[in-house]
Enzyme design. Structure first.
Site, short mmCIF file in Angstrom:
data_model
loop_
_atom_site.label_atom_id
_atom_site.label_comp_id
_atom_site.label_asym_id
_atom_site.label_seq_id
_atom_site.Cartn_x
_atom_site.Cartn_y
_atom_site.Cartn_z
N ARG A 111 1.01 9.31 -38.61
CA ARG A 111 0.84 8.46 -37.32
C ARG A 111 -0.48 7.80 -37.20
NH1 ARG A 111 2.68 12.92 -35.07
NH2 ARG A 111 5.02 13.15 -34.86
N LYS B 56 -2.93 -6.93 -37.02
CA LYS B 56 -1.70 -7.06 -37.30
C LYS B 56 -1.27 -6.40 -38.73
CE LYS B 56 0.12 -10.77 -34.26
NZ LYS B 56 0.80 -12.03 -34.38
N GLU C 277 -6.13 -22.63 -42.95
CA GLU C 277 -6.16 -21.89 -41.56
C GLU C 277 -7.65 -21.84 -40.96
OE1 GLU C 277 -3.81 -20.32 -40.19
OE2 GLU C 277 -2.43 -19.69 -41.57
N LYS D 183 -11.21 -16.45 -34.83
CA LYS D 183 -9.98 -15.61 -34.69
C LYS D 183 -10.19 -14.55 -33.73
CE LYS D 183 -6.17 -13.26 -36.55
NZ LYS D 183 -5.31 -13.16 -37.56
N GLU E 26 -0.89 -10.42 -28.07
CA GLU E 26 -0.20 -11.68 -27.98
C GLU E 26 0.66 -11.82 -26.74
OE1 GLU E 26 1.68 -12.49 -31.71
OE2 GLU E 26 1.66 -14.81 -31.14
N ARG F 298 -3.31 -15.94 -27.56
CA ARG F 298 -3.02 -15.40 -29.04
C ARG F 298 -2.18 -16.45 -29.78
NH1 ARG F 298 -3.80 -10.05 -32.74
NH2 ARG F 298 -3.44 -10.90 -34.50
N ASN G 231 -1.24 -19.81 -33.51
CA ASN G 231 0.14 -20.53 -34.03
C ASN G 231 -0.06 -22.09 -34.26
OD1 ASN G 231 2.39 -18.96 -35.02
ND2 ASN G 231 3.36 -19.73 -33.23
N HIS H 159 2.02 -23.81 -36.90
CA HIS H 159 2.88 -22.85 -37.55
C HIS H 159 4.30 -23.05 -37.12
CE1 HIS H 159 -0.79 -21.28 -38.92
NE2 HIS H 159 -0.33 -20.01 -39.34
N HIS I 239 6.20 -22.79 -40.32
CA HIS I 239 7.15 -21.90 -40.80
C HIS I 239 8.58 -22.17 -41.09
CE1 HIS I 239 4.87 -18.52 -38.30
NE2 HIS I 239 4.47 -18.70 -39.64
N HIS J 297 1.49 -20.86 -47.73
CA HIS J 297 1.68 -20.94 -46.39
C HIS J 297 0.79 -22.22 -45.82
CE1 HIS J 297 1.61 -19.41 -42.40
NE2 HIS J 297 0.28 -19.22 -42.18
P1 NAD Z 1 -1.81 -12.91 -51.63
O1 NAD Z 1 -2.15 -11.56 -51.18
O2 NAD Z 1 -0.31 -12.78 -52.09
O3 NAD Z 1 -2.77 -13.45 -52.48
C1 NAD Z 1 -2.27 -14.86 -53.20
C2 NAD Z 1 -2.40 -14.39 -54.91
O4 NAD Z 1 -3.67 -14.64 -55.25
C3 NAD Z 1 -1.75 -13.24 -55.43
O5 NAD Z 1 -0.94 -13.62 -56.41
C4 NAD Z 1 -2.81 -12.51 -55.79
O6 NAD Z 1 -2.66 -11.53 -56.81
C5 NAD Z 1 -4.01 -13.44 -56.04
N1 NAD Z 1 -5.37 -13.01 -56.05
C6 NAD Z 1 -5.68 -12.41 -54.83
N2 NAD Z 1 -7.13 -12.48 -54.85
C7 NAD Z 1 -7.43 -13.05 -55.90
C8 NAD Z 1 -8.72 -13.17 -56.50
N3 NAD Z 1 -9.96 -12.94 -55.72
N4 NAD Z 1 -8.59 -13.97 -57.57
C9 NAD Z 1 -7.70 -14.17 -58.31
N5 NAD Z 1 -6.45 -13.88 -57.81
C10 NAD Z 1 -6.42 -13.32 -56.54
O7 NAD Z 1 -1.89 -14.14 -50.46
P2 NAD Z 1 -2.44 -14.40 -49.22
O8 NAD Z 1 -2.44 -15.73 -48.87
O9 NAD Z 1 -3.78 -13.74 -49.30
O10 NAD Z 1 -1.74 -13.58 -47.94
C11 NAD Z 1 -0.56 -13.92 -47.71
C12 NAD Z 1 -0.08 -12.93 -46.74
O11 NAD Z 1 -0.80 -12.59 -45.47
C13 NAD Z 1 1.46 -13.04 -46.30
O12 NAD Z 1 2.29 -12.04 -46.49
C14 NAD Z 1 1.13 -13.10 -44.49
O13 NAD Z 1 2.14 -12.95 -43.91
C15 NAD Z 1 0.11 -12.59 -44.30
N6 NAD Z 1 -0.77 -12.71 -43.15
C16 NAD Z 1 -0.94 -11.72 -42.33
C17 NAD Z 1 -1.66 -11.76 -41.34
C18 NAD Z 1 -2.16 -10.80 -40.29
O14 NAD Z 1 -2.54 -11.20 -39.26
N7 NAD Z 1 -1.88 -9.72 -40.63
C19 NAD Z 1 -2.37 -13.35 -40.94
C20 NAD Z 1 -1.82 -14.11 -41.91
C21 NAD Z 1 -1.13 -13.94 -42.96
MG MG Z 2 -0.91 -18.55 -40.87
#
Ligand code: NAD
Ligand code: MG
Length: 361
Positions: A122, A143, A185, A227, A237, A241, A245, A248, A252, A265
């Site tokens: 939990r 999140k 972003e 942020k 949200e 919040r 978006n 987006h 999206h 993205h």
């Molecule tokens: P990711 O985590 O998939 O990383 C992108 C790529 O870069 C991957 O192939 C990874 O292996 C590589 N990588 C990461 N760090 C590296 C480094 N330092 N050197 C070389 N390669 C590296 O993608 P992302 O864009 O970081 O995150 C996308 C995700 O984030 C989505 O799933 C999205 O839904 C989520 N997200 C969440 C929130 C939230 O508030 N929780 C907000 C925005 C996005």
């Molecule tokens: Mg985003």
């Protein structure tokens, strides 16, 4: 080491440390963030693990080096199967309520490792060690979650981290498209909050491959603060919040039209932001620097106006299905001016017209 920022969530406040080379001090910072922890377990993106896991491990004394598991790179890892495997790993590691999970990677790792921490027993503490530019956005705000095969981010929990250890040096190994994905972003945070920040970006960031050192640190700090300010006012949200978006709603829809994984993205959001700027001009008569913004984003290598390559009617259907759409109405975040976002329902005819018509230059 002093934190760069302190973020307040409903349950606790947590530090964000931003500093080149800070990964070599992970052990010390984890102890600061969770003083009475019993054990550390690291969930690392496989690419990140290959490059940097030794740096993290060697920050701990030899007799108490944590164990780690690698997560296959990519969005597919935010799955039920991977989540179950991680919970099993936590059990096998004997993690208890005072153990800490370190999420070491980009947004994918942060989301699923955070969700694992949110639900194991939990909820146990976790710490984000973001390694992408996009993760400046995902690592704060609380999140966490995974995807359902039919819907992205559909299963999740609010579970703010106990700390964020951001070492911008690790961003050097990111591929160019990942820089662009995250930078969209940053531009979004500037557009919804702060004209001077937007101007600062346009003046100081002309080539993402050269972004490092003090400028990068400053940018991360500012963008995370935007942020955090929004999320601190509205963690769950119910209102503002939604401003996060911006860009987006169409973004999206473009991602899902192309098929997930076809566009980054940020690339989809860049087109979405330009569209939201056009809509703001049409609906609110807003004075916005559309051409300047276009030129700027194009100069950084973004492809823009991606909606022109899609069918407008389908994009509208997708926007209606968006999780953030209420009762079939398409709500857009628009700008009255840079730094002044508003939430407004958009008329379908206006959307169709703007989606289908040539861009006025
Ligand atoms: P990711 O985590 O998939 O990383 C992108 C790529 O870069 C991957 O192939 C990874 O292996 C590589 N990588 C990461 N760090 C590296 C480094 N330092 N050197 C070389 N390669 C590296 O993608 P992302 O864009 O970081 O995150 C996308 C995700 O984030 C989505 O799933 C999205 O839904 C989520 N997200 C969440 C929130 C939230 O508030 N929780 C907000 C925005 C996005
Ligand atoms: Mg985003």
């Amino acid at each position: 080491m002093d934190e760069s920022l302190l973020i307040h969530s409903a349950s606790h406040s947590y530090p964000v440390w931003i500093e080149d080379g800070i990964r070599h001090h992970t052990a010390e910072l984890v102890r600061k963030a969770v003083p009475d922890y019993t054990k550390v377990f690291i969930i690392a993106d496989e690419n990140v693990g290959k490059l940097y896991i030794e740096d993290i491990l060697s920050s701990f004394p030899a007799e108490s080096r944590p164990d780690y598991t690698l997560l296959p790179a990519g969005e597919m890892s935010k799955s039920f199967a991977e989540y179950e495997r991680l919970i099993t790993e936590c059990l096998q590691q004997g993690l208890d309520r005072k153990s800490v999970i370190l999420a070491f990677g980009g947004g994918v790792t942060g989301d699923i490792a955070g969700f694992t921490a949110a639900t194991y027993m939990r909820g146990i503490p976790f710490i984000q060690i973001p390694t992408t530019l996009l993760a400046h956005d995902s690592s704060v705000g609380g999140k966490t979650g995974i995807n359902h095969p039919g819907a992205k981010n559909m299963v999740g929990a609010f579970h703010p981290p106990h700390g964020v250890i951001y070492d911008p040096e690790m961003l050097r190994t990111l591929p160019p498209e990942e820089w662009r994905s995250g930078y969209a972003e940053v531009v979004k945070h500037a557009l919804i909050s702060d004209k001077p920040f937007l101007n600062w970006l346009m003046e100081n960031v002309q080539d993402l491959s050269l972004l490092q050192g003090e400028r990068l640190k400053e940018l991360l700090k500012k963008s995370i603060q935007v942020k955090a300010d929004v999320v601190q006012k509205d963690e769950r949200e119910s209102g503002i919040r939604a401003y996060l978006n911006f860009g987006h709603t169409l973004g999206h829809a473009l991602e899902s039209y192309a098929g997930y994984g076809k566009l980054t993205h940020g690339e989809a959001v860049a087109s979405g932001m330009i569209f939201a700027v056009r809509l703001s001009r049409a609906e609110l008569n807003a004075a916005l620097p559309e051409n300047e913004l276009r030129k700027y984003l194009a100069s950084l290598g973004y492809r823009l106006d991606l909606e022109k390559e899609a069918e407008a009617v389908k994009l509208i259907q997708l926007m209606k299905k968006d999780k953030k759409t209420a009762g079939g109405r398409i709500n857009f975040v628009l700008l009255e001016e840079v730094g002044r976002p508003v939430l407004k329902r958009a008329a379908e005819e206006t959307l169709l017209h703007l989606l289908e018509n040539e861009v006025a230059k």
